[in-house]
Design an enzyme around this catalytic site. Structure first.
Site, PDB file in Angstrom:
ATOM      1  N   ARG A 122       0.816  -1.230   0.000  1.00  0.00           N
ATOM      2  CA  ARG A 122       0.000   0.000   0.000  1.00  0.00           C
ATOM      3  C   ARG A 122       0.844   1.272   0.000  1.00  0.00           C
ATOM      4  NH1 ARG A 122      -2.960  -3.194   3.671  1.00  0.00           N
ATOM      5  NH2 ARG A 122      -4.726  -4.147   2.606  1.00  0.00           N
ATOM      6  N   LYS A 144       3.812  11.537 -11.039  1.00  0.00           N
ATOM      7  CA  LYS A 144       2.974  10.728 -11.935  1.00  0.00           C
ATOM      8  C   LYS A 144       3.693   9.411 -12.190  1.00  0.00           C
ATOM      9  CE  LYS A 144       0.259  14.025 -14.620  1.00  0.00           C
ATOM     10  NZ  LYS A 144       0.011  14.580 -15.962  1.00  0.00           N
ATOM     11  N   GLU A 238      -3.429  17.750 -11.264  1.00  0.00           N
ATOM     12  CA  GLU A 238      -3.843  18.232 -12.585  1.00  0.00           C
ATOM     13  C   GLU A 238      -5.325  18.592 -12.651  1.00  0.00           C
ATOM     14  OE1 GLU A 238      -1.823  16.241 -15.873  1.00  0.00           O
ATOM     15  OE2 GLU A 238      -3.499  16.786 -17.169  1.00  0.00           O
ATOM     16  N   ARG A 242      -1.542  22.293 -14.082  1.00  0.00           N
ATOM     17  CA  ARG A 242      -0.601  21.229 -14.456  1.00  0.00           C
ATOM     18  C   ARG A 242      -0.819  20.751 -15.891  1.00  0.00           C
ATOM     19  NH1 ARG A 242       1.815  16.237 -10.834  1.00  0.00           N
ATOM     20  NH2 ARG A 242       3.096  15.388 -12.504  1.00  0.00           N
ATOM     21  N   ASN A 246       1.235  19.519 -20.589  1.00  0.00           N
ATOM     22  CA  ASN A 246       0.895  18.650 -21.720  1.00  0.00           C
ATOM     23  C   ASN A 246       0.957  19.393 -23.051  1.00  0.00           C
ATOM     24  OD1 ASN A 246       0.406  16.483 -19.984  1.00  0.00           O
ATOM     25  ND2 ASN A 246      -1.652  17.233 -19.555  1.00  0.00           N
ATOM     26  N   HIS A 249       1.336  17.501 -26.267  1.00  0.00           N
ATOM     27  CA  HIS A 249       1.162  16.072 -25.977  1.00  0.00           C
ATOM     28  C   HIS A 249      -0.048  15.440 -26.661  1.00  0.00           C
ATOM     29  CE1 HIS A 249       4.390  16.666 -23.183  1.00  0.00           C
ATOM     30  NE2 HIS A 249       4.355  15.417 -22.785  1.00  0.00           N
ATOM     31  N   HIS A 253       0.727  12.128 -28.554  1.00  0.00           N
ATOM     32  CA  HIS A 253       0.183  10.805 -28.237  1.00  0.00           C
ATOM     33  C   HIS A 253      -0.436  10.163 -29.472  1.00  0.00           C
ATOM     34  CE1 HIS A 253      -0.032  11.731 -23.650  1.00  0.00           C
ATOM     35  NE2 HIS A 253       1.183  11.431 -24.069  1.00  0.00           N
ATOM     36  N   HIS A 267       9.259   9.646 -27.668  1.00  0.00           N
ATOM     37  CA  HIS A 267       8.262  10.516 -27.026  1.00  0.00           C
ATOM     38  C   HIS A 267       8.656  11.998 -27.119  1.00  0.00           C
ATOM     39  CE1 HIS A 267       5.252  11.968 -24.252  1.00  0.00           C
ATOM     40  NE2 HIS A 267       6.209  12.524 -23.523  1.00  0.00           N
TER      41      HIS A 267
HETATM   42  N1  GLY Z   1       4.543  15.027 -17.689  1.00  0.00           N
HETATM   43  C1  GLY Z   1       3.439  15.823 -17.366  1.00  0.00           C
HETATM   44  C2  GLY Z   1       3.183  15.937 -15.903  1.00  0.00           C
HETATM   45  O1  GLY Z   1       3.980  15.493 -15.120  1.00  0.00           O
HETATM   46  O2  GLY Z   1       2.176  16.463 -15.503  1.00  0.00           O
END
Ligand code: GLY
Length: 368
Positions: A122, A144, A238, A242, A246, A249, A253, A267
């Site tokens: 956990r 993240k 986010e 935040r 992106n 992105h 993607h 990437h």
């Molecule tokens: N790589 C984007 C973020 O960490 O929010």
């Protein structure tokens, strides 16, 4: 010289230490975090061959016992099989809740190991030692973590902040020029999204940085991390700001998906192309002057980076398919297309409800 950037997250605050030689000092840097003198290190085979002996020696010199697992290199590792293997290996090593796991490598390792640390018993603490430019300026900071699934990238994961990040800029010396420039796509992104003076500085110093200048690398990594740390501290999960990280992105993607997450497009290369397209789209929508996308492209070209769709080897699907692939991006809210657009260099914002027609005509022009 070591620069220190604080990520101010209350009782989960941590430092990002940036400088040359941090791998060789990792034992002393990590020791204060440990409640017993042992760590489990997860890395990949490429990083293990280049740096694991030095990390192990640095930890051992402080009396810290090390066990290490080296996964296969590459994006293909960031899925359920290697994730399950890592979690089971950590359990076999008898890692306990008070222990620390070390993620030693690029973005794939940082994301996968961070997620393993998030779910193991956990949640156990982990330290990021990012060895690529992309990982140093982006993925190792901000918590993240996650893996890819058949449905897409990063669709399974958790927010789990590291306890410490050690960004050894000397590790960047072993990157291929292509990998370095892919990471540089994320560096440029920070200037484009929020710091016009940093972008100006990169226009001048970028080539020197790519050529290996340590002072330029230290400054660029530090400024990037400062910007990311500030954004993460204000919007960890986010909900708003935040999302600016992106920039580029949504295009990226779709392009990564269209090229099968293969060597055709890394990437960071997709991020650079995506940033150029995001500025093109902003100009087409009348949000910024045409000079802005022209300047973005000129800098990326001067750095020898991929800029246009035609720079991606092989065929790409048509505009409709690419648009469809964007719709599967997990950041789409209620089926509306959301982009990070810009009013100028250094002034990005979140645009909800971008008309699909504008995106389609941009893609048609880009593929003409
Ligand atoms: N790589 C984007 C973020 O960490 O929010």
């Amino acid at each position: 010289m070591t620069n220190v950037v604080a990520v101010e997250l209350g009782d989960r605050a941590y430092e990002v230490r940036i400088g040359p030689g941090l791998i060789d000092r990792a034992g002393a840097e990590i020791a204060p975090l440990l409640r017993r003198p042992r760590v489990a290190v997860v890395t990949d085979e490429t990083v293990a061959a280049a740096h694991l002996d030095r990390l192990t020696a640095a930890l051992s010199a402080e009396g810290i016992a090390v066990s290490a697992l080296a996964l296969p290199p590459g994006e293909g590792t960031k899925g359920w099989p290697q994730f399950a293997r890592t979690v089971e290996w950590l359990l076999e090593q008898k890692v306990e809740r008070r222990d620390v796991v070390v993620a030693f490598g690029g973005g794939v390792i940082g994301d996968l190991v961070g997620f393993a640390a998030a779910v193991l018993r956990r949640g156990v603490r982990f330290v990021q030692i990012p060895t690529t430019l992309l990982a140093q300026v982006d993925s190792s900071v901000g918590g993240k973590t996650g893996i890819n699934t058949a449905q897409g990238k990063n669709l399974v994961g958790a927010f789990h902040q590291p306890s410490l990040v050690l960004a050894d800029i000397a590790a960047l010396d072993t990157l291929t020029p292509r990998d370095f420039l892919a990471g540089y796509g994320e560096v440029v992104k920070y200037g484009l999204l929020g710091d016009p003076l940093f972008f100006e500085w990169l226009e001048v110093e970028g080539p020197r940085m790519a050529a290996g200048d340590a002072a330029a690398r230290l400054r660029a990594v530090t400024r990037s991390v400062e910007m990311k740390a500030g954004i993460v501290a204000r919007d960890e999960t986010e909900e708003g700001e935040r999302a600016l990280l992106n920039l580029g992105h949504t295009f990226c993607h779709a392009l990564e998906k269209a090229t099968g997450y293969s060597d055709r497009l890394l990437h960071g290369e997709g991020v650079a192309i995506g940033c150029a397209l995001a500025f093109d789209l902003s100009a087409r929508l009348g949000l910024c002057a045409q000079e802005a996308p022209s300047r973005v492209r000129a800098h990326l070209r001067a750095m020898g980076m991929k800029v246009d769709l035609s720079d991606i080897p092989g065929d790409l699907p048509g505009p409709e398919v690419l648009l469809d692939l964007m719709g599967q991006d997990k950041k789409v809210i209620d089926g509306r297309l959301r982009f990070i657009l810009a009013r100028d260099i250094g002034h990005a914002f979140v645009a909800e409800d971008v008309p699909a027609d504008a995106v389609l005509s941009l893609l048609r022009a880009a593929q003409a």
